[in-house]
Design a protein around this motif. Structure first.
Motif, PDB file in Angstrom:
ATOM      1  N   GLY A 232      30.176   5.371 -14.053  1.00 12.55           N
ATOM      2  CA  GLY A 232      29.551   6.094 -12.949  1.00 12.55           C
ATOM      3  C   GLY A 232      30.391   7.280 -12.517  1.00 12.55           C
ATOM      4  N   ALA A 233      31.718   7.088 -12.505  1.00 14.08           N
ATOM      5  CA  ALA A 233      32.618   8.178 -12.126  1.00 14.08           C
ATOM      6  C   ALA A 233      32.551   9.316 -13.139  1.00 14.08           C
ATOM      7  CB  ALA A 233      34.048   7.658 -12.010  1.00 14.08           C
ATOM      8  N   VAL A 234      32.536   8.957 -14.424  1.00 11.79           N
ATOM      9  CA  VAL A 234      32.459   9.966 -15.483  1.00 11.79           C
ATOM     10  C   VAL A 234      31.174  10.785 -15.345  1.00 11.79           C
ATOM     11  CG1 VAL A 234      32.099  10.272 -17.968  1.00 11.79           C
ATOM     12  CG2 VAL A 234      33.938   8.790 -17.141  1.00 11.79           C
ATOM     13  N   ALA A 235      30.068  10.094 -15.118  1.00  9.62           N
ATOM     14  CA  ALA A 235      28.787  10.794 -14.984  1.00  9.62           C
ATOM     15  C   ALA A 235      28.807  11.760 -13.809  1.00  9.62           C
ATOM     16  CB  ALA A 235      27.662   9.774 -14.808  1.00  9.62           C
ATOM     17  N   HIS A 236      29.434  11.340 -12.695  1.00  9.45           N
ATOM     18  CA  HIS A 236      29.464  12.204 -11.512  1.00  9.45           C
ATOM     19  C   HIS A 236      30.392  13.398 -11.718  1.00  9.45           C
ATOM     20  CE1 HIS A 236      28.930  13.307  -7.343  1.00  9.45           C
ATOM     21  NE2 HIS A 236      30.248  13.374  -7.202  1.00  9.45           N
ATOM     22  N   LEU A 237      31.572  13.154 -12.300  1.00  6.84           N
ATOM     23  CA  LEU A 237      32.518  14.255 -12.503  1.00  6.84           C
ATOM     24  C   LEU A 237      31.950  15.320 -13.435  1.00  6.84           C
ATOM     25  CD1 LEU A 237      34.489  12.639 -10.826  1.00  6.84           C
ATOM     26  CD2 LEU A 237      36.250  13.035 -12.570  1.00  6.84           C
ATOM     27  N   LYS A 238      31.041  14.934 -14.317  1.00 11.04           N
ATOM     28  CA  LYS A 238      30.399  15.912 -15.196  1.00 11.04           C
ATOM     29  C   LYS A 238      29.565  16.923 -14.405  1.00 11.04           C
ATOM     30  CE  LYS A 238      30.030  13.104 -19.419  1.00 11.04           C
ATOM     31  NZ  LYS A 238      29.108  12.394 -20.343  1.00 11.04           N
ATOM     32  N   THR A 239      29.161  16.555 -13.181  1.00 11.66           N
ATOM     33  CA  THR A 239      28.399  17.482 -12.340  1.00 11.66           C
ATOM     34  C   THR A 239      29.319  18.426 -11.564  1.00 11.66           C
ATOM     35  OG1 THR A 239      28.339  16.073 -10.345  1.00 11.66           O
ATOM     36  CG2 THR A 239      26.657  15.672 -12.032  1.00 11.66           C
TER      37      THR A 239
END
Length: 328
Positions: A232-239
Motif C-alpha cells: 500500500g505504501a509503494v502504491a501511494h508513493l508512486k503518486t
C-alpha cells in the motif's frame, strides 16, 4: 556540467550526542526513538543535567549530514542553512567548510541569536532519540536560498524536518519551484515519523505536483500512505514521486526505479548507534545517482554506507572511510 551534484536545504543543528540508558530517558520524560522539538528552557535544562557526561559534537541536521556524505564520497555539495553569530554558529560554518561543502553562510551575514542544537540520546539497543531546539534555524527561509546555486545543481535535496517551520516550509516550496524551472531533479526525505503524523498537509505542499525521488523509512512510508502494508505504501508513493527508496532497517530497502521494484538486502553488522543511518543512505544514493550509477548500484552503495555508519558513534564517517566504500 553542473557546478554542484547536490544542493541541500535543512535545519542547521549542532549535534550533541550522549550515551544513556532507557531508564534515564524515562526519568527525564524523553520519548524514545523519535525526534521531539523542545523549547529553549527545556533545552537548557537538559544540557545542564547532562553537563557531566561525555558528548560528541558535530555540525549536523539531517540534510547537512547527507550533503557532507556526498562531499566525502567525492561529489560537489552546497548547503543552505541558518546559524547565529555565536560560537556554535562559527563552529558549524567551519565544520561544513572542513568537509568540503560550500554554503550560503560564506556570503551572508549571520544574525544575533542562538544556533540550533540537537541532543541525540543513544541507548544500548543502538536506537537514537533526538530532542531538538531549533534556535535561529527555526526562522530559516527563502532569504537563505541561493537561486543561482540551485539552478547550477544536478539535484535539489529537501529535508522533511523543514515542514515544522512556516518559513522553512516556504523555503522548501520555493527551492523546489526554482529547481523545477531550471531542470534540476527534485528529491525529498520524509525525515521522521512525527513529521508525517503532525505535518502531512505541509509535506504534501512541499512535494507539490510530484518529485523526481523520495526517501522514506518504513514507518514514514506507511504513515504517509495511511496503510499497514508495504504494498500500500509503494502504491501511494508512486503518486508522489517518479522514483523512491524505502529503507526497512534490518530487512534492507526497496527501490522503485520508475518501472520496477528492486530489493536491496541489508548488510549484517553489529549496530551500536543508528544516528545518521538514513542521512548516510541518502547521501550515498545521491552520490551514486549523480555519478552514473543505476538505482540498483546506488542502492547497494547506500546499503553498504548505512551498514558502516551504524557500527560507529556519530552521524558521519571520516572521508577516508567513506571513500573506501567505493572500492570493490
Amino acid at each position: 556540467m553542473s557546478n554542484y551534484h547536490v544542493y541541500g536545504i535543512g535545519n542547521a543543528l549542532v549535534d550533541m550526542e550522549y550515551e544513556i540508558s532507557p531508564e534515564v530517558m524515562t526519568q527525564m520524560q524523553i520519548e524514545k526513538g523519535v525526534m521531539t522539538l523542545i523549547e529553549e528552557d527545556r533545552h537548557h535544562s537538559l544540557l545542564e543535567q547532562f553537563s557531566d557526561r561525555p558528548c560528541k559534537k558535530s555540525c549536523g541536521g539531517s540534510a547537512a549530514n547527507t550533503i557532507i556524505a556526498v562531499s566525502q564520497f567525492g561529489g560537489r555539495g552546497f548547503y543552505s542553512c541558518k546559524v547565529a553569530h555565536d560560537e556554535t554558529g562559527t563552529f558549524y560554518l567551519e565544520d561544513l567548510l572542513r568537509n568540503g561543502v560550500e554554503t550560503n553562510l560564506q556570503h551572508q551575514t549571520r544574525l544575533e541569536g542562538v544556533t540550533g542544537k540537537c541532543l541525540v540520546f543513544v541507548t544500548p539497543d543502538a536506537d537514537r532519540t533526538m530532542n531538538t531546539y531549533l534556535g535561529i534555524t527555526g526562522s530559516f527561509g527563502t532569504t537563505e536560498l541561493v537561486p543561482d546555486a540551485i539552478a547550477a545543481s544536478e539535484y535539489l535535496y529537501i529535508e522533511g524536518y523543514l515542514v515544522s517551520s512556516p518559513t522553512g516550509q516556504a523555503a522548501a516550496i520555493k527551492a523546489r519551484e526554482i529547481a523545477s524551472q531550471s531542470g534540476v531533479k527534485t528529491t525529498l526525505s520524509l525525515s521522521d515519523i512525527n513529521m508525517v503524523k503532525f505535518f502531512k498537509p505541509g509535506l504534501l505542499d512541499m512535494i507539490g505536483p510530484g518529485l523526481d525521488f523520495m526517501f522514506a523509512n518504513e514507518s514514514e512510508a506507511l504513515a504517509m500512505a495511511e496503510t499497514d502494508t508495504i504494498d500500500g505504501a509503494v502504491a501511494h508513493l508512486k503518486t508522489l514521486a517518479k522514483r523512491f527508496a524505502i529503507t526497512l532497517g534490518a530487512k534492507g530497502s526497496i527501490i522503485f526505479d520508475g518501472e520496477k521494484l528492486i530489493e536491496i538486502p541489508a548488510i549484517s553488522v553489529q549496530a551500536i548507534d543508528t544516528v545518521g543511518a538514513g542521512d548516510m543512505y541518502a547521501g550515498a544514493f545521491l552520490y551514486g545517482m549523480s555519478h552514473g550509477m543505476s538505482d540498483a548500484e546506488a542502492g547497494q552503495l547506500a546499503a553498504k554506507a548505512a551498514a558502516r555508519i551504524v557500527t560507529t558513534y556519530g552521524p558521519r564517517l571520516s572521508k577516508e572511510v567513506t571513500r573506501s566504500l567505493l572500492e570493490g
